[in-house]
Design a protein around this motif. Structure first.
Motif, PDB file in Angstrom:
ATOM      1  N   SER A  10       0.818  -1.216   0.000  1.00  0.00           N
ATOM      2  CA  SER A  10       0.000   0.000   0.000  1.00  0.00           C
ATOM      3  C   SER A  10       0.851   1.266   0.000  1.00  0.00           C
ATOM      4  O   SER A  10       0.341   2.351  -0.266  1.00  0.00           O
ATOM      5  CB  SER A  10      -0.958   0.015   1.192  1.00  0.00           C
ATOM      6  N   TYR A  14      -1.606   2.245  -5.423  1.00  0.00           N
ATOM      7  CA  TYR A  14      -2.954   2.686  -5.066  1.00  0.00           C
ATOM      8  C   TYR A  14      -3.924   1.738  -5.741  1.00  0.00           C
ATOM      9  O   TYR A  14      -3.753   1.382  -6.911  1.00  0.00           O
ATOM     10  CB  TYR A  14      -3.237   4.086  -5.614  1.00  0.00           C
ATOM     11  N   ARG A  25     -10.202   5.730  -3.142  1.00  0.00           N
ATOM     12  CA  ARG A  25      -9.002   4.946  -2.878  1.00  0.00           C
ATOM     13  C   ARG A  25      -9.353   3.864  -1.860  1.00  0.00           C
ATOM     14  O   ARG A  25      -9.923   4.144  -0.803  1.00  0.00           O
ATOM     15  CB  ARG A  25      -7.872   5.818  -2.329  1.00  0.00           C
ATOM     16  N   THR A  27      -8.468   0.932   0.904  1.00  0.00           N
ATOM     17  CA  THR A  27      -7.488   0.765   1.973  1.00  0.00           C
ATOM     18  C   THR A  27      -7.015  -0.682   1.988  1.00  0.00           C
ATOM     19  O   THR A  27      -7.755  -1.588   2.376  1.00  0.00           O
ATOM     20  CB  THR A  27      -8.111   1.128   3.334  1.00  0.00           C
ATOM     21  N   PHE A  42      -9.427  -5.404   1.083  1.00  0.00           N
ATOM     22  CA  PHE A  42      -9.416  -3.997   1.458  1.00  0.00           C
ATOM     23  C   PHE A  42     -10.393  -3.812   2.611  1.00  0.00           C
ATOM     24  O   PHE A  42     -11.290  -4.630   2.810  1.00  0.00           O
ATOM     25  CB  PHE A  42      -9.847  -3.116   0.278  1.00  0.00           C
ATOM     26  N   LYS A  43     -10.263  -2.736   3.352  1.00  0.00           N
ATOM     27  CA  LYS A  43     -11.240  -2.445   4.396  1.00  0.00           C
ATOM     28  C   LYS A  43     -12.629  -2.274   3.800  1.00  0.00           C
ATOM     29  O   LYS A  43     -13.626  -2.589   4.439  1.00  0.00           O
ATOM     30  CB  LYS A  43     -10.853  -1.197   5.184  1.00  0.00           C
TER      31      LYS A  43
END
Length: 90
Positions: A10, A14, A25, A27, A42-43
């Motif tokens: 990370s 991106y 974007r 996370t 990703f979150k």
């Protein structure tokens, strides 16, 4: 590649979720790879892909979207400009 020696992807890459004119974007949490496919966690969601197709599951809505795999080297000029503008202000 002349990228820094960095263990955390990370910090080098991106991942962007683009819906119509909205760019978000993602996370990064983790990634896995096997012989035929890869997964990014990703979150905000899960991305599972191979060379022909991808599935993205939004963790807020639990909706899964089938995505087309596209070579980033042949993005449309308009989309390329939209991404460039987003990254410039980040």
């Amino acid at each position: 590649m002349d990228l820094p020696d960095e263990k955390d992807p990370s910090q080098l890459y991106y991942w962007l979720l683009i819906r119509d004119t909205q760019i978000q974007r993602l996370t990064f949490v983790s990634m896995t790879r096997n012989e035929t496919s890869q997964e990014r966690v990703f979150k905000e969601g899960l991305l599972h892909f191979d060379t022909e197709m991808a599935l993205y599951t939004d963790l807020d809505t639990l909706e899964t979207h089938r995505l087309a795999v596209q070579n980033p080297a042949i993005l449309s000029e308009a989309l390329g400009n939209h991404i460039q503008n987003y990254l410039t202000v980040q």
